[in-house]
Design a protein around this motif. Sequence first.
Motif: not given
Length: 64
Positions: A29-40
């Motif tokens: 479960a810890e390996q599948h954390i998805h965060l969006p990429s940085p954006s303006l």
Amino acid sequence: MDTSLQGTNLTMDKVQDLEVAQEAEVTEAEQHIHLPSPSLWPLVLSAAILVTVAGLLGLPDSPC
């Protein structure tokens, strides 16, 4: 349904297998954390909202 410890019939091997399985689930479960990429885009959107609100506040004062 028998909930006593004698009725569950858990041996040490089964308990250890359960612990290993739970640790594997936590690791997976810890390996599948998805965060969006940085954006303006949040900055652009906030600037657009600021300009829109400022324009709407100045609208009644403008001579037509």
